[in-house]
Design a protein around this motif. Structure first.
Motif, short mmCIF file in Angstrom:
data_model
loop_
_atom_site.label_atom_id
_atom_site.label_comp_id
_atom_site.label_asym_id
_atom_site.label_seq_id
_atom_site.Cartn_x
_atom_site.Cartn_y
_atom_site.Cartn_z
N THR A 117 50.87 46.34 53.89
CA THR A 117 50.63 46.84 54.97
C THR A 117 49.53 46.67 55.50
N LYS A 118 49.86 47.53 57.02
CA LYS A 118 48.11 47.43 57.07
C LYS A 118 47.55 47.76 56.89
N GLU A 119 47.16 48.72 55.89
CA GLU A 119 46.68 49.73 55.54
C GLU A 119 46.42 49.20 54.24
N THR A 120 47.21 48.33 53.73
CA THR A 120 46.59 47.51 52.51
C THR A 120 45.86 46.51 52.60
N ARG A 121 46.34 46.06 53.42
CA ARG A 121 45.98 44.24 53.49
C ARG A 121 44.60 43.78 53.44
N THR A 122 43.18 44.64 53.63
CA THR A 122 42.03 44.27 53.47
C THR A 122 41.99 43.86 52.21
N ARG A 123 42.36 45.57 51.25
CA ARG A 123 42.30 46.27 50.12
C ARG A 123 42.93 44.41 49.48
N ASN A 124 44.03 44.48 49.77
CA ASN A 124 45.00 43.53 48.78
C ASN A 124 44.36 41.93 49.06
N MET A 125 44.22 41.43 50.29
CA MET A 125 43.67 40.50 50.26
C MET A 125 41.18 39.87 49.34
N GLY A 126 41.51 41.55 49.58
CA GLY A 126 40.05 41.87 48.71
C GLY A 126 40.85 41.32 46.90
N LEU A 127 41.31 41.52 46.84
CA LEU A 127 41.87 41.08 45.55
C LEU A 127 42.46 39.81 44.68
N ILE A 128 42.68 39.03 46.27
CA ILE A 128 42.95 37.19 45.87
C ILE A 128 41.42 37.05 45.55
N GLY A 129 40.60 37.38 46.21
CA GLY A 129 38.47 37.12 45.68
C GLY A 129 38.49 37.55 44.31
N ALA A 130 39.02 38.39 44.27
CA ALA A 130 38.43 39.13 42.86
C ALA A 130 39.34 38.68 42.35
N ALA A 131 40.30 37.80 42.64
CA ALA A 131 41.43 37.00 41.26
C ALA A 131 40.37 35.53 41.03
N PHE A 132 39.24 35.15 42.26
CA PHE A 132 38.13 34.33 42.41
C PHE A 132 37.80 34.51 41.72
N GLY A 133 37.01 35.22 41.47
CA GLY A 133 36.01 36.22 40.86
C GLY A 133 35.72 36.11 39.47
N MET A 134 37.45 36.49 38.77
CA MET A 134 37.31 36.82 37.29
C MET A 134 37.08 35.49 36.98
N GLY A 135 37.94 34.37 37.60
CA GLY A 135 37.96 33.16 37.09
C GLY A 135 36.98 32.47 37.00
N PHE A 136 35.77 33.11 37.42
CA PHE A 136 33.72 32.50 37.74
C PHE A 136 33.14 32.42 36.33
N ILE A 137 34.31 33.98 36.43
CA ILE A 137 33.15 34.43 35.20
C ILE A 137 33.74 33.64 33.79
N ILE A 138 34.77 33.76 34.10
CA ILE A 138 34.51 33.24 32.34
C ILE A 138 35.29 31.32 33.14
N GLY A 139 35.94 31.20 33.31
CA GLY A 139 35.42 29.54 33.77
C GLY A 139 34.71 29.26 33.48
N PRO A 140 33.42 28.96 33.75
CA PRO A 140 32.31 27.96 34.04
C PRO A 140 31.64 28.02 32.15
N VAL A 141 32.01 29.87 31.74
CA VAL A 141 31.67 29.54 30.45
C VAL A 141 31.77 28.88 29.40
N VAL A 142 33.94 28.54 29.37
CA VAL A 142 34.75 28.29 28.45
C VAL A 142 33.70 26.57 28.98
N GLY A 143 34.00 26.06 30.16
CA GLY A 143 33.58 24.96 30.32
C GLY A 143 31.87 24.31 29.52
N GLY A 144 31.36 24.90 29.70
CA GLY A 144 30.13 24.48 29.08
C GLY A 144 29.60 24.02 27.98
N TYR A 145 31.01 25.65 27.22
CA TYR A 145 30.53 25.55 25.58
C TYR A 145 31.90 24.72 25.00
#
Length: 390
Positions: free
Chosen positions: A122-150
């Motif tokens: 909705t208009k009220e939740t739009r920014t928050r939900n778009m921020g969740l997409i950014g959080a998904a990117f962030g979570m991927g970058f938390i785990i992925g590079p460590v796993v990749g390096g090891y």
């Protein structure tokens, strides 16, 4: 069509696993490109990934308006899985070029994912939900590079390719079983975008969309100057190993997730989308310019935390403002074009980054700061003229 939290959770997990498979190779790719390509200019191979994003993001976005978000997301995840498995077999520079191109085609599905999130917001939740997409990117970058390096140090290229490919397979199965269609009324008259330049020109007739497109391009070009050279900076000037480089990228991801989950919603309510964008650009300008200048790795971590805070403010604000300019039946198309133009920033970043880093390791980061200074001035001009509607 506004759906409940289950749909948001599924698309979040889809983006997260997609990014996890991608981010596994981040600590490895710069050194691999330099080794196979014979010099730091070979870092420009990263531009192929972004170039394919540019060509295919509008196609995926417009097709998602035409046939639905779900089939587009499933097809693109399948392509990503093929690219990740192929990574384990790379032995020459042309194979690396082919793999990055194929991966870029598959990962262009973020336009459909953004459109999906716009559908269920909705208009009220739009920014928050778009921020969740950014959080998904962030979570991927938390785990992925460590796993990749090891994985790279333990199992080599083959281990990295198989692991990232299997993650994409899990992503595909999960999306097939759990991801519902987000639009009831598809738009069969939506044009299949094959040449992204023509629809970009048409979309830019709208002054607000044109302004946000340019801001997104500048933001991503500046960030990409850092992203493509950071692993070499940390290896050559801070003497970090592949594992430690993976941890550095993971630190950025962790900070980004904390910002998205804990701060973005509150900051948006307090500042509003426009002020949040300005604050983010200022912080990013300072953080990127400081990265090659700080004396110790601990101060580098401070700059990376600031960078994560900045991206957490800028990216969802731009997406939310852009979504507000687009009509309900053109969300996929406009957000796809935005990703496509942003991909040009990811083309420019690696090409300039490799060349500038070969001259002096500080230049890519100082150049990124100048780009963001221009973006900041341009933002103030857009807001002063009331070009962007909220």
């Amino acid at each position: 069509m506004k759906q409940g939290g289950a749909s948001i959770l599924v698309i979040w997990l889809t983006v997260f696993i997609d990014l996890l498979g991608f981010s596994i190779i981040i600590p490895i790719l710069p050194d691999l490109a330099v080794t196979l390509g014979g010099g730091k200019v070979a870092l420009a191979v990263a531009a192929l990934y972004a170039l394919m994003n540019f060509l295919f993001a509008p196609l995926w976005g417009s097709m998602s308006d035409r046939i639905g978000r779900r089939p587009v997301i499933l097809i693109s995840i399948f392509i990503t899985a093929l690219a990740q498995f192929f990574f384990g077999f790379i032995t020459t520079f042309w194979m690396l070029m082919l793999q990055r191109s194929l991966a870029g085609i598959g990962s262009a599905n973020i336009s459909a994912a953004n459109a999906y999130m716009a559908d269920v917001s909705t208009k009220e939740t739009r920014t928050r939900n778009m921020g969740l997409i950014g959080a998904a990117f962030g979570m991927g970058f938390i785990i992925g590079p460590v796993v990749g390096g090891y994985l790279y140090e333990a199992e080599g290229m083959m281990g990295v390719g198989i692991a990232s490919g299997m993650l994409s397979v899990v992503n595909l199965i999960m999306a097939y079983l759990l991801l519902p269609e987000s639009i009831r009324e598809k738009n069969p008259e939506a044009v299949r975008v094959v040449n992204p330049v023509i629809p970009l020109v048409k979309a830019m007739v709208h002054r607000g969309i044109r302004g946000i497109f340019l801001l997104n391009f500048l933001n991503i070009a500046a960030f990409s100057l850092m992203q493509v050279t950071a692993a070499l900076l940390w290896e050559e000037h801070f003497l970090l190993s592949k594992k430690e480089i993976g941890l550095m990228f993971s630190f950025i991801g962790l900070c980004a997730v904390l910002v998205q989950f804990l701060l973005v919603g509150a900051l948006n309510r307090w500042l509003g989308e426009k002020r949040l964008l300005v604050v983010g650009l200022v912080i990013m300008l300072i953080a990127l310019g400081s990265m090659p200048l700080v004396p110790t790795i601990y101060w580098e971590l401070v700059t990376l935390a600031g960078l994560a805070l900045a991206t957490g403010c800028v990216n969802p604000s731009l997406l939310s403002l852009l979504s507000a300019q687009a009509g309900p039946k053109e969300q996929g198309n406009i957000l796809g074009l935005n990703q496509s133009l942003g991909s040009l920033g990811r083309v420019a970043g690696p090409v300039m980054g490799g060349v500038l880093y070969a001259i002096d390791f500080r230049i890519p980061y100082l150049g990124a700061s100048f780009i963001l200074l221009f973006a900041l001035i341009f933002t103030f001009d857009l807001f002063r003229k009331r070009v962007i509607q909220v």
